[in-house]
Write a protein that holds these residues in place. Sequence first.
Motif, PDB file in Angstrom:
ATOM      1  N   GLU A 535       0.805  -1.223   0.000  1.00 17.88           N
ATOM      2  CA  GLU A 535       0.000   0.000   0.000  1.00 17.88           C
ATOM      3  C   GLU A 535       0.841   1.278   0.000  1.00 17.88           C
ATOM      4  OE1 GLU A 535      -2.957  -0.387   3.109  1.00 17.88           O
ATOM      5  OE2 GLU A 535      -3.240  -2.507   2.557  1.00 17.88           O
ATOM      6  N   GLY A 536       2.156   1.099   0.020  1.00 23.47           N
ATOM      7  CA  GLY A 536       3.014   2.266  -0.138  1.00 23.47           C
ATOM      8  C   GLY A 536       3.139   3.155   1.082  1.00 23.47           C
ATOM      9  N   TYR A 537       3.161   2.568   2.267  1.00 23.48           N
ATOM     10  CA  TYR A 537       3.426   3.392   3.443  1.00 23.48           C
ATOM     11  C   TYR A 537       4.325   2.640   4.419  1.00 23.48           C
ATOM     12  CZ  TYR A 537      -0.145   0.718   5.974  1.00 23.48           C
ATOM     13  OH  TYR A 537      -0.861  -0.275   6.562  1.00 23.48           O
ATOM     14  N   VAL A 538       4.752   3.339   5.464  1.00 19.32           N
ATOM     15  CA  VAL A 538       5.543   2.713   6.540  1.00 19.32           C
ATOM     16  C   VAL A 538       4.961   3.168   7.883  1.00 19.32           C
ATOM     17  CG1 VAL A 538       7.702   2.609   5.232  1.00 19.32           C
ATOM     18  CG2 VAL A 538       7.163   4.662   6.553  1.00 19.32           C
ATOM     19  N   MET A 539       5.280   2.442   8.945  1.00 24.98           N
ATOM     20  CA  MET A 539       4.907   2.868  10.297  1.00 24.98           C
ATOM     21  C   MET A 539       6.140   3.502  10.945  1.00 24.98           C
ATOM     22  SD  MET A 539       1.741   2.120  10.593  1.00 24.98           S
ATOM     23  CE  MET A 539       1.507   2.457  12.355  1.00 24.98           C
ATOM     24  N   VAL A 540       5.954   4.632  11.610  1.00 23.18           N
ATOM     25  CA  VAL A 540       7.086   5.301  12.260  1.00 23.18           C
ATOM     26  C   VAL A 540       6.785   5.526  13.739  1.00 23.18           C
ATOM     27  CG1 VAL A 540       8.687   7.253  12.204  1.00 23.18           C
ATOM     28  CG2 VAL A 540       7.512   6.552  10.108  1.00 23.18           C
ATOM     29  N   LYS A 541       7.706   5.098  14.592  1.00 21.71           N
ATOM     30  CA  LYS A 541       7.603   5.400  16.016  1.00 21.71           C
ATOM     31  C   LYS A 541       8.668   6.415  16.380  1.00 21.71           C
ATOM     32  CE  LYS A 541       5.611   1.371  18.282  1.00 21.71           C
ATOM     33  NZ  LYS A 541       5.769   0.520  19.465  1.00 21.71           N
ATOM     34  N   GLN A 542       8.288   7.450  17.121  1.00 17.59           N
ATOM     35  CA  GLN A 542       9.267   8.443  17.580  1.00 17.59           C
ATOM     36  C   GLN A 542       9.581   8.199  19.051  1.00 17.59           C
ATOM     37  OE1 GLN A 542       8.464  12.560  16.507  1.00 17.59           O
ATOM     38  NE2 GLN A 542       6.670  11.832  15.388  1.00 17.59           N
ATOM     39  N   GLN A 543      10.828   8.305  19.396  1.00 23.15           N
ATOM     40  CA  GLN A 543      11.201   8.063  20.789  1.00 23.15           C
ATOM     41  C   GLN A 543      12.343   8.983  21.208  1.00 23.15           C
ATOM     42  OE1 GLN A 543      11.269   3.947  19.985  1.00 23.15           O
ATOM     43  NE2 GLN A 543      13.246   3.948  18.955  1.00 23.15           N
ATOM     44  N   ARG A 544      12.259   9.463  22.450  1.00 20.71           N
ATOM     45  CA  ARG A 544      13.338  10.274  23.027  1.00 20.71           C
ATOM     46  C   ARG A 544      13.948   9.512  24.175  1.00 20.71           C
ATOM     47  NH1 ARG A 544      12.816  16.042  22.324  1.00 20.71           N
ATOM     48  NH2 ARG A 544      11.006  16.526  21.033  1.00 20.71           N
ATOM     49  N   TRP A 545      15.195   9.846  24.486  1.00 20.44           N
ATOM     50  CA  TRP A 545      15.819   9.262  25.679  1.00 20.44           C
ATOM     51  C   TRP A 545      16.086  10.376  26.675  1.00 20.44           C
ATOM     52  CZ3 TRP A 545      15.572   6.464  21.443  1.00 20.44           C
ATOM     53  CH2 TRP A 545      15.500   5.090  21.567  1.00 20.44           C
ATOM     54  N   GLU A 546      15.769  10.125  27.916  1.00 19.59           N
ATOM     55  CA  GLU A 546      16.016  11.127  28.948  1.00 19.59           C
ATOM     56  C   GLU A 546      16.752  10.497  30.125  1.00 19.59           C
ATOM     57  OE1 GLU A 546      12.206  12.855  29.843  1.00 19.59           O
ATOM     58  OE2 GLU A 546      12.011  13.615  27.779  1.00 19.59           O
ATOM     59  N   MET A 547      17.551  11.311  30.817  1.00 12.61           N
ATOM     60  CA  MET A 547      18.238  10.816  32.002  1.00 12.61           C
ATOM     61  C   MET A 547      17.290  10.905  33.184  1.00 12.61           C
ATOM     62  SD  MET A 547      21.308   9.696  31.557  1.00 12.61           S
ATOM     63  CE  MET A 547      22.496   9.911  32.882  1.00 12.61           C
ATOM     64  N   VAL A 548      17.012   9.771  33.811  1.00  8.26           N
ATOM     65  CA  VAL A 548      16.182   9.746  35.011  1.00  8.26           C
ATOM     66  C   VAL A 548      16.977   9.014  36.087  1.00  8.26           C
ATOM     67  CG1 VAL A 548      13.995   8.981  36.023  1.00  8.26           C
ATOM     68  CG2 VAL A 548      14.071   9.744  33.622  1.00  8.26           C
ATOM     69  N   ARG A 565       1.299   6.234  10.736  1.00  9.25           N
ATOM     70  CA  ARG A 565       1.312   5.738   9.356  1.00  9.25           C
ATOM     71  C   ARG A 565       1.780   6.875   8.448  1.00  9.25           C
ATOM     72  NH1 ARG A 565      -2.912   1.951   6.463  1.00  9.25           N
ATOM     73  NH2 ARG A 565      -2.780   2.835   4.378  1.00  9.25           N
ATOM     74  N   VAL A 566       2.912   6.653   7.735  1.00 13.01           N
ATOM     75  CA  VAL A 566       3.466   7.717   6.891  1.00 13.01           C
ATOM     76  C   VAL A 566       3.615   7.205   5.462  1.00 13.01           C
ATOM     77  CG1 VAL A 566       5.456   9.242   6.490  1.00 13.01           C
ATOM     78  CG2 VAL A 566       4.765   8.682   8.832  1.00 13.01           C
ATOM     79  N   ASN A 567       3.212   8.011   4.514  1.00 13.58           N
ATOM     80  CA  ASN A 567       3.356   7.673   3.102  1.00 13.58           C
ATOM     81  C   ASN A 567       4.829   7.489   2.761  1.00 13.58           C
ATOM     82  OD1 ASN A 567       3.664   8.075   0.189  1.00 13.58           O
ATOM     83  ND2 ASN A 567       1.456   8.530   0.272  1.00 13.58           N
ATOM     84  N   ARG A 568       5.153   6.344   2.164  1.00 13.66           N
ATOM     85  CA  ARG A 568       6.543   6.008   1.876  1.00 13.66           C
ATOM     86  C   ARG A 568       7.248   7.100   1.072  1.00 13.66           C
ATOM     87  NH1 ARG A 568      10.051   1.358   0.524  1.00 13.66           N
ATOM     88  NH2 ARG A 568      11.828   2.436  -0.404  1.00 13.66           N
TER      89      ARG A 568
END
Lengths: 589, 589
Positions: A535-548, A565-568
Amino acid sequence: MASSLDALEREIETQNALFHELRLSGSDPAGLEEVKKKLGELKRSLGQAKAKAAGDSSAASGSKDGAAKKKERILLKTPKGTRDYGPTEMFCREYVERIVKDCFTTYGGSCLDTPVFERKEILAGKYGEDAKLIFDLMDQGGEQLSLRYDHTVPLARYLAMMGGTNTQSKLWQVGKVYRRDNPVMSKGRMREFSQADFDISGVWDPMIPDAEVISLVCTILSKLDVGEFTIKINHRRILDGIFEVCGVPADKIRTISSAVDKLDKLPWADVKKEMTEEKGLDPSVADRIGEYVKHKGGPELLDQLFADTALSANASAKQGLEDMGLLFTYLSAYNVLDKISFDMSLARGLDYYTGIIYEAIVEASAPPGFKANPPVDPSSAPAAPPKKKTKKVKNENGEEEEEIDESQVGVGSIAAGGRYDNLVGMFSAAASGDAKSKGSIPCIGISIGLDRIFAIVWPRWVEKGIRSKETMVYIMAAGDGLLVERMKLVKELRDAGIKADFLAKKKPKLPVQFAAGERDEVPFAVILGENEIKEGYVMVKQQRWEMVDGKKVKVLAEGDEKGERVNRGQLIDWLRATQIWKDWEEGKL
Amino acid sequence: MASSLDALEREIETQNALFHELRLSGSDPAGLEEVKKKLGELKRSLGQAKAKAAGDSSAASGSKDGAAKKKERILLKTPKGTRDYGPTEMFCREYVERIVKDCFTTYGGSCLDTPVFERKEILAGKYGEDAKLIFDLMDQGGEQLSLRYDHTVPLARYLAMMGGTNTQSKLWQVGKVYRRDNPVMSKGRMREFSQADFDISGVWDPMIPDAEVISLVCTILSKLDVGEFTIKINHRRILDGIFEVCGVPADKIRTISSAVDKLDKLPWADVKKEMTEEKGLDPSVADRIGEYVKHKGGPELLDQLFADTALSANASAKQGLEDMGLLFTYLSAYNVLDKISFDMSLARGLDYYTGIIYEAIVEASAPPGFKANPPVDPSSAPAAPPKKKTKKVKNENGEEEEEIDESQVGVGSIAAGGRYDNLVGMFSAAASGDAKSKGSIPCIGISIGLDRIFAIVWPRWVEKGIRSKETMVYIMAAGDGLLVERMKLVKELRDAGIKADFLAKKKPKLPVQFAAGERDEVPFAVILGENEIKEGYVMVKQQRWEMVDGKKVKVLAEGDEKGERVNRGQLIDWLRATQIWKDWEEGKL
């Protein structure tokens, strides 16, 4: 028996080196603990083996066999006083170097690169007593060569070779230099270490290049965030004037000057003792010197010295004081006067300095108890620094030497330099055989000790949990692996200049791919699937790292647990438009 | 008399070095001409002096005096096979390095830095016959050390030291390596030269890291704009299989392999002669090898080899062919197949390669007549390369050696590498004394010859007239010099990160300041005056430089002959909003 002892000792040395490496590279505590444990076991085994050997009468007969085995083995370590810098440290070192280079070009500098070794005669006679620290190469049927000891002498050799073709320059050099010194690795004192130099050559109007170089050092140290710092400044001609006025015989001026140079490490009483007992100076002369060199301050100290009729009647001192007056005017224009301490005890060892000399000190680099920029009170005697303890140790050749108790010394100055108006001319004269050679080019420069700066900056990076890699996107696939599809996408992103990676396995499980991306603290996980590709798309996960609480913790963007869901075809633009991407570009991550 | 001859000879050598330096740094022709003229005069003087000395009976008596003078003189030059890189060259070299490093991180690499020297035993036994080229340090009462010969062996030593703590890595190294080879400076073949390495370590699925490395090389060479290039690839196990199938005795395989390696420089007839006459191979066996190694091509060559029943029945060849099949699939996914030539004559000298091997060739680096990526016709015999001529010369030790006629050879490959699965294990085993050590870590890597790339890129930079400095703003003042005002403004711009400079004179004339700014090709001239300061503005002139008939010409912005009046407080924003600034940031200037 001897051979197994030998094997144990070598294994312990290897493990020791590894432990040191891991500790310095800020490895995870569990890994460190494991190596430490192994080291403990090995040492116990060695103790037992030695005890057994002592009671074993056949030990001697086994020694030949031991020697033979010994020859086959190699010791896995770097040479004394050197070390490897692994990925996490290099990420920080590259950052430090980048800032320094950027300041160099901002001040109009151009890069010069000279060979790591020079003809031995080029270095000869430039370093006084320290010449014994020069690394020589073996003469393999060609030239006699030595590793460079600093960047200043190669620069002067280069300028002398260029002759009259280009005498006015601002040149910088960044690279390693070599000294067979006693290494103290934890303080960044190494046999192979990095220096960044900036030098201005040529005839300009008085004190303008001098002010440029000092302003540059202030800019660099401010940008590097090394904490509070002070630039101590003095002038060779003022020092010479003081010695003349106090009555030091002409032939003792250089040796008395090097005694003064020790005032940052020894109390006055010890320095006076060296002047009088070792070097035969009249105690009343020494006392007069003591009165002068205790002063430090700003422009007001200069006024005080001008008012000293004995001193200002001395031609050398007068010239130096006038230079300092002009320098203060310019440093005020550069808005760096608050960083400056006119310090009359600063002498600097090298013979070739002819004008102002300076050293940058930060609190983190100073001996215990030191405070950068203490309130100046020229009338008070300087606080006695902690007395340095020395101990007798044997050097590599088995000779006894005094060694400094390193716990009482900081990493020392992190930058130092001065004006050297005659060094280039010395080369031109020596090459042409004509002492009146016209090849003299006045110079002023600064050497920045990058390892010492790194030793200060690095623990702060570890504390803040700064990333050690720039990879932005990790490409993954569910199900059958989709290796070729992952390759195509990673290449597409890389071609667009996006730092991207994937797991080099044919059919890796999804959690394994996530773990790999998380190890690199990659902010974007891009997931491919059969349907997505169709279908011409990809899944994208965004992640940050923090000091805890001193540990890195992953924080998913809000509502992003399932990914977006992002269009390829729009992926690259989409990535660049995210807040995480912008934050990274602005250096906030 | 002898001493004046000696002085002349030394002066000629110094001038020669200077001439070479200037010529390579692309100095202006007038300066070059001057040095050349002086050189000519010196040589004439030498000739006359020699003629006079020949007729001078007192020449011998002067020799002692001459020797004494000789000792005082020094020769101003860099060691053999090394050179300085001045500002204009370094600007280009830094650009090349920056692109290479950027590609390394784009492919997920992290930086490693190892010492410039290693313990001698670490390098021992890794370079076969070339071990004689290793630079050794003098033993000064410590360890026996050698300068690194490449980055691969230090990397393997590092990985072995790290042991099991981190076997999977992508590491890059950029730095100088050292070989006591016969230097050919004009072709970038030096004794000190820069290599950029990228290596992937650890157990991954077959041929995935191999494809990553080859894709990386293609990305780098495309970005560097070195012209058309070809990556020649072969596989050690295919070569070994061919030798077995053709009937080469097992103990001759390595030596026959190094004969094959010469096919890029010698015609088949010469290689065959070496195999049969020097190395005692049966001529019919050599002919069979010749049939195989003449082939080069793409996937279709692979099909042809699979169809060769003799070859595909050989276990070693079969494994190699299968690897190559997988590699082609992946290289197609990376979209780089058009750059690849499966070249069966590629053998590579180093013993430690175990899998695929490769070399990148560009037209500019090839011998005369070479064309990158010629149309592939596997049935045709390879065109005979120009026959290499050799001549007898004396080496440093006075022994006779064959020297290659360099006019018949290109700068050689600009990048090369391969898979080496056993090198790290060799270190682990040698350190532990246990041949069955579990410390084996498979690796694949590439070394990029930065000097060779620079030798290709540099003339194009000169031709295009690319700037060699990044200074954007030159601060000037009319009338009384306004030195302190100039300093304040230059500091303000530099603090904002703008590369700015001014003339280090108290009261320089305006045309002199303009000339200084133009020498650096600075795009913005900012002019201060008494009135401007009072009223809070500055005058700004914008200027571009363009190449016209091979010369740099200044082009003022339209209507900008008198400059533009800009509010002092808005100067920084104003500068950044100009078209010239944007063009510079985008790399168009």
